[in-house]
Design an enzyme around this catalytic site. Sequence first.
Site, PDB file in Angstrom:
ATOM      1  N   ARG A 158     -25.956  -4.727  22.148  1.00 49.13           N
ATOM      2  CA  ARG A 158     -24.523  -4.442  22.907  1.00 49.13           C
ATOM      3  C   ARG A 158     -24.604  -3.135  23.381  1.00 49.13           C
ATOM      4  O   ARG A 158     -25.292  -2.822  24.264  1.00 49.13           O
ATOM      5  CB  ARG A 158     -23.618  -4.629  21.314  1.00 49.13           C
ATOM      6  N   ASP A 202     -14.237   6.776  18.472  1.00 52.93           N
ATOM      7  CA  ASP A 202     -13.395   5.730  18.589  1.00 52.93           C
ATOM      8  C   ASP A 202     -12.097   6.222  18.876  1.00 52.93           C
ATOM      9  O   ASP A 202     -11.552   7.451  18.289  1.00 52.93           O
ATOM     10  CB  ASP A 202     -13.501   4.883  17.308  1.00 52.93           C
ATOM     11  N   ALA A 247     -13.763   8.036   8.648  1.00 64.78           N
ATOM     12  CA  ALA A 247     -14.963   8.310   9.087  1.00 64.78           C
ATOM     13  C   ALA A 247     -15.216   8.524  10.699  1.00 64.78           C
ATOM     14  O   ALA A 247     -15.806   9.598  10.959  1.00 64.78           O
ATOM     15  CB  ALA A 247     -16.168   6.864   8.740  1.00 64.78           C
ATOM     16  N   LYS A 248     -14.453   7.864  11.384  1.00 66.18           N
ATOM     17  CA  LYS A 248     -14.530   8.208  12.888  1.00 66.18           C
ATOM     18  C   LYS A 248     -13.899   9.611  13.081  1.00 66.18           C
ATOM     19  O   LYS A 248     -14.239  10.167  14.091  1.00 66.18           O
ATOM     20  CB  LYS A 248     -14.190   7.226  13.613  1.00 66.18           C
ATOM     21  N   TYR A 290     -12.880   3.035   7.957  1.00 59.95           N
ATOM     22  CA  TYR A 290     -13.405   3.401   9.151  1.00 59.95           C
ATOM     23  C   TYR A 290     -12.862   4.468  10.218  1.00 59.95           C
ATOM     24  O   TYR A 290     -13.535   5.381  10.408  1.00 59.95           O
ATOM     25  CB  TYR A 290     -13.373   1.876   9.813  1.00 59.95           C
TER      26      TYR A 290
END
Length: 246
Positions: free
Chosen positions: A15, A141, A157-158, A154
């Site tokens: 990816r 992100d 964390a980002k 998530y």
Amino acid sequence: MNTAPVILITGAARRVGAQIARHVHEAGANVVLHYRNSAREAQALADTLNAARPDSAWLVSGDLAADGVPEAVIAQTMAQAGRLDGLVNNASSFFPTPLGQIDLAAWHDLIGSNLKGPLFLSQAAAAPLRERRGAIVNIVDIHAERPLRHYPLYCAAKAGLLGLTRALALELAPQVRVNGVSPGPVAWPEDGQFPPEERAQIVRHTLLGREGTPADIAGMVRFLMLDAPYVTGQIIAVDGGRSARL
């Protein structure tokens, strides 16, 4: 003696990570491809890159959330390639954790892959990167700043990785540049987390009206890594304008 820069890319077997590896390799860099479970894909990519330019790609493996693994990955990189000019922290877990359902396994996975791993990799890589006046690019992100419903862990964390990016730029200056790339709708999860109508709605909120591609992310990483000597401490959204509407 090989004078090409050496760039370590985590999560490089498939990816977006694989496309980053192809882009920087095409630009003349040698690459170290990290993988956790995708050994077959990583080996196939290394074989392809080495066929194009002999002795230009190596493999390292390991769970970057595990204690001691980031340090071992950097040691293996130096043993194989002899130098380190760049680090791309791309490896990432992504799955929903609605409030009330968060457990320690999810904590260790999402924080481990998205924040702990990049932190300890960067710390272990600091000395060789300083020696080469190298660079780090973190894949962040857009939801680090604009949270996504049902993904609080998530997003946290980002968000930590975003803050870490700027902190590392301060800690490692002036020898090492540190930047981040924040993707939008690029390379959907393969486990059906986003059904077709939800994907379509996300794309409708993207100013350019279309999905991005792994090549869009890889092109920005290549620029920040190899062609931006006066850029550091920056987070660049590559999201088709989606974050402008969130």
